[in-house]
Design a protein around this motif. Structure first.
Motif, PDB file in Angstrom:
ATOM      1  N   ASP A  68       3.107  -9.285  -9.668  1.00  0.00           N
ATOM      2  CA  ASP A  68       2.175  -9.108  -8.965  1.00  0.00           C
ATOM      3  C   ASP A  68       1.111  -8.291  -9.621  1.00  0.00           C
ATOM      4  O   ASP A  68       0.946  -7.928 -10.735  1.00  0.00           O
ATOM      5  N   THR A  93      -3.468  -7.778  -9.184  1.00  0.00           N
ATOM      6  CA  THR A  93      -4.912  -8.219  -8.904  1.00  0.00           C
ATOM      7  C   THR A  93      -4.973  -9.695  -9.317  1.00  0.00           C
ATOM      8  O   THR A  93      -3.914 -10.255  -9.981  1.00  0.00           O
ATOM      9  N   ASP A  94      -5.923 -10.012  -8.705  1.00  0.00           N
ATOM     10  CA  ASP A  94      -6.173 -11.830  -8.968  1.00  0.00           C
ATOM     11  C   ASP A  94      -6.355 -11.983 -10.432  1.00  0.00           C
ATOM     12  O   ASP A  94      -5.607 -13.095 -10.867  1.00  0.00           O
ATOM     13  N   LEU A  95      -6.991 -11.409 -11.019  1.00  0.00           N
ATOM     14  CA  LEU A  95      -7.104 -11.397 -12.599  1.00  0.00           C
ATOM     15  C   LEU A  95      -5.687 -11.167 -13.240  1.00  0.00           C
ATOM     16  O   LEU A  95      -5.376 -11.982 -14.154  1.00  0.00           O
ATOM     17  N   GLU A  96      -5.011 -10.105 -12.661  1.00  0.00           N
ATOM     18  CA  GLU A  96      -3.797 -10.049 -13.382  1.00  0.00           C
ATOM     19  C   GLU A  96      -2.742 -11.091 -13.291  1.00  0.00           C
ATOM     20  O   GLU A  96      -2.136 -11.704 -14.163  1.00  0.00           O
ATOM     21  N   LYS A  97      -2.841 -11.679 -11.970  1.00  0.00           N
ATOM     22  CA  LYS A  97      -1.760 -12.670 -11.732  1.00  0.00           C
ATOM     23  C   LYS A  97      -2.522 -13.980 -12.372  1.00  0.00           C
ATOM     24  O   LYS A  97      -1.500 -14.654 -12.964  1.00  0.00           O
ATOM     25  N   GLU A  98      -3.703 -14.112 -12.739  1.00  0.00           N
ATOM     26  CA  GLU A  98      -4.202 -15.423 -13.380  1.00  0.00           C
ATOM     27  C   GLU A  98      -3.509 -15.138 -15.001  1.00  0.00           C
ATOM     28  O   GLU A  98      -3.245 -16.061 -15.463  1.00  0.00           O
ATOM     29  N   ASN A  99      -3.807 -13.946 -15.401  1.00  0.00           N
ATOM     30  CA  ASN A  99      -3.403 -13.782 -16.804  1.00  0.00           C
ATOM     31  C   ASN A  99      -1.687 -13.803 -16.806  1.00  0.00           C
ATOM     32  O   ASN A  99      -1.226 -14.541 -17.933  1.00  0.00           O
ATOM     33  N   HIS A 100      -1.084 -13.446 -15.868  1.00  0.00           N
ATOM     34  CA  HIS A 100       0.364 -13.557 -15.840  1.00  0.00           C
ATOM     35  C   HIS A 100       0.863 -15.115 -16.030  1.00  0.00           C
ATOM     36  O   HIS A 100       1.751 -15.668 -16.488  1.00  0.00           O
ATOM     37  N   ARG A 101       0.121 -15.967 -15.050  1.00  0.00           N
ATOM     38  CA  ARG A 101       0.223 -17.364 -14.850  1.00  0.00           C
ATOM     39  C   ARG A 101       0.155 -17.974 -16.266  1.00  0.00           C
ATOM     40  O   ARG A 101       0.819 -18.947 -16.662  1.00  0.00           O
TER      41      ARG A 101
END
Length: 78
Positions: A49, A51-59
């Motif tokens: 979980d 922020t959007d940027l963090e989620k993008e990095n995790h993906r």
């Protein structure tokens, strides 16, 4: 141009790959356990979980791990 952080990430990936190969070669971990480690790592990033940027990095990290699984880079399959 790569940043120091990107170099560190590439070094860490190479070290982990070498460790997984060594553990498999020495019989410490069988191939199915190593694959499980990689699947668990990918799932952790897919379910992260933030922020959007963090989620993008995790993906992106999860996608890289899955590409390693598909390519068989970390396990010598016979």
């Amino acid at each position: 141009m790569f940043t120091a952080s990107e170099h560190a990430g590439q070094a860490a990936l190479s070290i982990c790959e070498a460790l997984l190969l060594a553990m498999n070669d020495s019989g410490l971990l069988p191939e199915n356990e190593i694959l499980g480690v990689l699947l668990d790592a990918a799932a952790t990033h897919e379910n992260a979980d933030g922020t959007d940027l963090e989620k993008e990095n995790h993906r992106a990290v999860a996608d890289l791990i899955k590409a390693i699984l598909v390519g068989g880079n970390s396990v010598r399959r016979s």
